[in-house]
Design an enzyme around this catalytic site. Structure first.
Site, mmCIF file in Angstrom:
data_model
loop_
_atom_site.group_PDB
_atom_site.id
_atom_site.type_symbol
_atom_site.label_atom_id
_atom_site.label_comp_id
_atom_site.label_asym_id
_atom_site.label_seq_id
_atom_site.Cartn_x
_atom_site.Cartn_y
_atom_site.Cartn_z
ATOM 1 N N GLY A 103 0.798 -1.227 0.000
ATOM 2 C CA GLY A 103 0.000 0.000 0.000
ATOM 3 C C GLY A 103 0.826 1.271 0.000
ATOM 4 C CG HIS A 104 4.136 3.850 1.793
ATOM 5 N ND1 HIS A 104 5.444 4.195 1.567
ATOM 6 C CD2 HIS A 104 3.541 4.951 2.304
ATOM 7 C CE1 HIS A 104 5.651 5.445 1.961
ATOM 8 N NE2 HIS A 104 4.511 5.922 2.410
ATOM 9 C CG PHE A 105 3.139 5.442 -2.421
ATOM 10 C CD1 PHE A 105 2.013 5.963 -1.796
ATOM 11 C CD2 PHE A 105 4.388 5.936 -2.082
ATOM 12 C CE1 PHE A 105 2.138 6.995 -0.881
ATOM 13 C CE2 PHE A 105 4.513 6.959 -1.154
ATOM 14 C CZ PHE A 105 3.394 7.490 -0.541
#
EC number: 4.2.1.59
Length: 160
Positions: free
Chosen positions: A66-68
């Protein structure tokens, strides 16, 4: 428990023994465990003074999902946490602090100077520069391939 080898200590002009720790030995000093243990190895440390460690940053780290998604970058707060864990090895390896926890008290003078990407070997160094009772400050630097990516002063408190 520690593996040892000699290094010239420039401050005193004499040899001193360096101490290294593997993951299992690190876990005997600090309470962190997977997935939040963010140091793989300690190259050298002196209890109460400093620790130098490493984290091999893998593309398979959970935070990269999720990052990124379009550009995998290790979150800066996790680099700070890895530096804090490295400093915790230094402070919690003191005999009077064994079995205790080093809690974050604050972050000062933090600068992010570069990105940490999958495949990087993150070098983590934290030197204890002040201590009074259970409270102290560590001067921390993270780097990749000799390039500084984060610097900060980390305040901690040792507790039960």
């Amino acid at each position: 428990m520690d593996s040892h080898f000699l290094q010239l200590d420039n401050r005193k002009g004499q040899d001193r023994t360096m101490h290294s720790l593997n993951t299992e030995q690190i876990q005997q000093i600090i309470p962190h465990r997977h997935p939040f243990l963010l140091i793989d190895q300690i190259e050298d440390y002196v209890p109460g003074e400093y620790a130098v460690g490493y984290k091999g940053v893998s593309y398979h780290e959970d935070f990269f999902r999720g990052h990124f998604p379009q550009k995998a970058v290790m979150p800066g707060v996790l680099i700070l946490e890895a530096l804090a864990q490295t400093g915790a090895v230094a402070i919690l390896s003191l005999p009077e602090n064994r079995g205790k926890i080093a809690f974050f008290g604050g972050v000062q003078k933090c600068r992010f100077k570069g990105m940490v990407l999958p495949g990087d070997r993150l070098r983590l160094e934290t030197r204890i520069i002040k201590r009074k009772g259970p409270v102290g400050v560590g001067e921390a630097t993270a780097s990749v391939d000799g390039k500084t990516v984060v610097t900060a002063e980390l305040t901690f408190m040792v507790g039960e």
